[in-house]
Design an enzyme around this catalytic site. Structure first.
Site, PDB file in Angstrom:
ATOM      1  N   GLY A  18      41.102  49.609  32.966  1.00  0.00           N
ATOM      2  CA  GLY A  18      41.397  48.484  32.086  1.00  0.00           C
ATOM      3  C   GLY A  18      41.130  47.161  32.786  1.00  0.00           C
ATOM      4  N   CYS A  19      40.955  46.130  32.013  1.00  0.00           N
ATOM      5  CA  CYS A  19      40.568  44.827  32.560  1.00  0.00           C
ATOM      6  C   CYS A  19      41.666  44.254  33.461  1.00  0.00           C
ATOM      7  CB  CYS A  19      40.220  43.863  31.445  1.00  0.00           C
ATOM      8  SG  CYS A  19      41.452  43.724  30.136  1.00  0.00           S
TER       9      CYS A  19
END
Lengths: 350, 350, 350, 350
Positions: free
Chosen positions: A153-154
């Site tokens: 995930g970012c």
């Protein structure tokens, strides 16, 4: 298929991440996009779905197909489908020989975490151990042999890259990490939603999903995987008026004697020679704008002796290093190629 | 001077805070602006200096004068001069009978803190104890009798209002508070500077002055003044692409058994009946956009039992509750009047 | 109903215009909001539907009702429903004695124009002649006696106010007017839509509905109503990254000898004494930001002798002078009261 | 100098256009940057001056030198100095054998126009006829043999590319062209200025330099050079809240019988095969966001038979097709190479 090129398929090509994958792959000399799958917009061309890609030659006129049709048509499959969709799809594709890189959260956690953090029981828990967590700067060797990559995930990408070396070196206390995240609207995806209209977002700063954002356990697990040290993370994300960019500001108790210099040196040493990590000199401040459009992460470390705290700031472009760019980096690394192919390091500024 | 109206002077009328003071005072029935002082733009009218105030009647055509000329011409003097300028000016004005409300940081700290946090030796340290810290929700009684009011900083206003009741109630540990702040560009003032151009700010999120922002000791002192409990605060501010608004996200260890409900109740009880404090129900998220243009602070409390942490989010308009509005609130309170006069509670949205 | 207050009903209270009507009416001493009608959100309170109005006292806790229930409950009804909805509702309300102020386009044109520009046959064409076009600066006398007011569109308000006096004076040629409009996202309403997400809007400038925007015939008709001169208008609107504000730049052939000075004087003379019109001195440039939150229109006129062209720039806040503010101005004017009540003239800046 | 690479020098490397030249040239396989000249920041490295270029390898550590030192060190010199500076420098560099591409306005007009539109007497008027106007889509043959290229202005690039084919075909009347331009802040350059701070720009739409913008005569001259038809252009530029992007909306009387289809076909035919021109199908709307970061111009044509008007909308990235990208395109064309080298056609979106 062009001689010597790897055939690539994309699931979820009508979204922002899908568009970014195509934009970056259009400049990749070693791949050929053989399949573009979507759930919306089937039958449209990429240029109709993403008008900014009208100049992408054959890719612009490629037609979106149902995602089910990918089987057997691509050696590498990027899944940019919403959370939950690839958990069921990916195992079958791997069994048919594809390398699957999942950009959703479906293979990032232990099975027990899915009900609590994602709201579903994982349909293929036996595959979770086979998946490699695709943060090439920390797990490059595992990625090199992987058949199923859980693309991070970012927020987790930013936080883990900033914290893991410091935890490993004992410079910060892993027991009480607090991560304050800021991001723009592109991470919410392409669909129109009330909270991310321009009218609602301009001049608005606000937290969301406190304290239950699904990147929380991913940060805890990623740091532990990299360091062997169990961690406790509280994560509070915020929406700010921007499109691209994730900035995480992580707070942890610092080891006695830790200084801004020693924290910075630790990070610089850990990522020495890594093409996409930029450790800032003491005094310089991380900035999401500088990494926009690139696969670069900027890291900034500060010690505050007055309160005994270490602060680590990390900036990434959530659609590149936080999604499509890192996925391509994983694809490059998996067969042992040059991980930098097709991945920008120079941001568009201003 | 109009019958029964308090004469008011403004020092620093050419800046954003000065303009905001005039905008709000234009709707105040109990005051008359008798003096507009500036260091730049002397000789211009307010409408020339602030074209958006062209509809302000007599105030629009009032001419900016040298700040030295205020003496003896106003019963209340608002000083919106840069840090350091009012420390020398204010004592003389008070001695001549004026109520001085200083919007800079010149009377907010103990003398010993000025060299470290503001970079100057305080020229009138004997006045620091006479100044009242002008957060009416916490120190209203002292403000009511004050002759010199130190109007709080924007970040400090937000953080202290959110934390003080919880510290006082023993619900959070005052020893390890970390405050993550986000703000727009208006707090940097009206002058053009490289970091706050539109080109540099759009799609940019970045920290600044880490870990040495001058609101840090103000938060520590303010909470201690209100609660008697010594505190340790680390504060990291960030610039986001917005104009108005400060959001502080404060992290502290929570007392055993603290819940989102008990934290929220504590805040709601502490500010019961206060017209400018809006404590959000559990699950609602604070938003700077909702308080834009108003004197309101939105407070949100969340407990995370998993990590034993309390999170308190506070949102204010930095130019209103964080500066000009709070200054007028202090002026209203000082003589014991209705503190809400001329102060909006309804935000302009979107 | 409070003694001496006019009872007011709002249809469409859950949208941005409805919220703005409540925000402004909350400061109106001569009215009482007796009814809040909506098609969505029935059963919610205003504060639930519009959290920024949580400080609006009794209005905050007022519950949204079905729009049909307004009949007989309000002396003045503001209809902020989508185009087409009030055409059927308004006549019945007027017949029951209400003053109806329609903020949609349902009573702005001749019957023959509706199929072409709005896509429907008007259901009550006999009422179109009874409706007064509610631009108080030009049609104040008619408004004073009206029972049905067609509140003008935002673009039309700006363009007509800028052009009508010049057409009337023969200073510009009415036969070839081209209006270039720019606006932010709030005019598109509150609903989330793909074109107005933050992701799609940041750094995007683009025209829309070229050349068929429904304000085109409204501009032609409004200028002719005001001047008796038939006109031909081409109107091209653009979306820019902003929330509030409409700026129209109108181009027309100038009469021989017309100068920036003579155009400016003509406008200044036409609007002398009007509280909401600000004619800028030659050289000053109109700016939507200065009128944000106000009922003011800024007008700027320039002659270009080199090409024989007149340029008229007009700036309004589309939700205030372009919608809710002008509607309240019409309500104030209708019974012959002070038209400025509750209407701001000082913008929030920056 | 690398084998077979063209040596390149940049004057004005510390500004936005200079940074953009380096960013694009970093991906150019046929050039080597041999000289980076600046008036500010001499002695700093590029990465110090432009931190977003820290990943540019040797270019990142290259040191800025005084502009005078370029002579003899580069085969191609890009001058991104402010207007007026290259008029004196360029002739000498050409005489020493360099190809000079001037990104300022110093060689775009006839000598007689400089006092009126740029405010100076041209110091080398005999060179104005030797300069080629560097719009490769219209003047590619002349560029191919040029020694001095006047790189067009951003607005002029957009407007001329949209209008010239229609004027040449007699589809629009060249005698009454009105161009309405919209742009963001990056065109104003890197220096901090009051009108382009974030505080002043958010939610602000306003015209500037009406009616005296210096791109006006450039549009007139460019269209006439391309078509032989004398023209009259009124140009009104506007600043909108954006960083990159120029959109011009041009209005002209249309020939009898002109339709959206015939205008579109004319443009499509004129630019058939040109890699950087995208003519939109009828009904599609141009959008600056789609061309951001690219060398592409989007063109949209609409006929309005009702008013006899043609509307041509053109969108470019002012720093790429409107400045640095077009300059590199000219450099590519000059020796007859592939004009597309190093020039992106895929925009970053969102």
């Amino acid at each position: 298929m062009a001689q010597g090129r790897v055939s690539v398929g994309i699931l979820g090509a009508s979204g922002y991440t899908g568009g970014e994958l195509v934009r970056l792959l259009a400049a990749h000399p070693g791949t050929e996009v053989a399949f573009l799958g979507a759930r919306d917009s089937v039958g449209k061309t990429m240029a109709e779905s993403h008008p900014h890609l009208a100049g992408a030659g054959g890719l612009a006129s490629a037609v979106l197909e149902p995602i089910e049709d990918v089987a057997g048509r691509a050696e590498v499959v990027f899944s940019a489908l919403p959370h939950g969709a690839s958990a069921a799809l990916a195992p079958g594709l791997v069994e048919r020989g594809a390398l699957v890189i999942d950009l959703a959260g479906d293979f990032r956690l232990a099975a027990s975490a899915y009900p609590e953090w994602y709201g579903f029981d994982h349909p293929a828990p036996e595959w979770l151990d086979k998946a490699v967590y695709g943060l090439p700067e920390l797990f490059g060797e595992q990625v090199a042999g992987a058949r199923l990559v859980a693309n991070p995930g970012c927020y987790a990408t930013a936080a883990i890259l900033g914290l893991a070396p410091l935890v490993a070196a004992g410079l910060v206390d892993a027991g009480s990490i607090r991560v304050d995240g800021k991001t723009g609207t592109s991470g919410a995806g392409r669909g129109a939603m009330d909270p991310t209209t321009y009218s609602a977002t301009e001049d608005s700063v606000r937290p969301y999903r406190v304290p239950r954002h699904q990147h929380t356990p991913e940060m805890e697990r990623g740091i532990e995987l990299a360091t062997g040290v169990p961690t406790s993370v509280l994560f509070v994300p915020h929406l700010v008026p921007a499109v691209r960019g994730v900035l995480t500001t992580s707070y942890a108790s610092a080891a006695a004697g830790a200084t801004t210099g020693s924290l910075t040196e630790c990070l610089a040493g850990a990522y020495s020679g890594r093409p996409f990590v930029r450790v800032l000199a003491p005094g310089a401040m991380a900035d999401t704008k500088r990494v926009r459009g690139t696969n670069v992460v900027e890291l900034q470390a500060v010690a505050d002796p007055r309160t005994g705290t270490a602060v680590v700031v990390a900036a990434v472009d959530n659609l590149v290093k936080g999604a499509a760019g890192q996925a391509i980096q994983n694809m490059n690394v998996a067969p042992g190629l040059d991980e930098t192919v097709a991945l920008p390091t120079l941001g568009m500024y201003p």
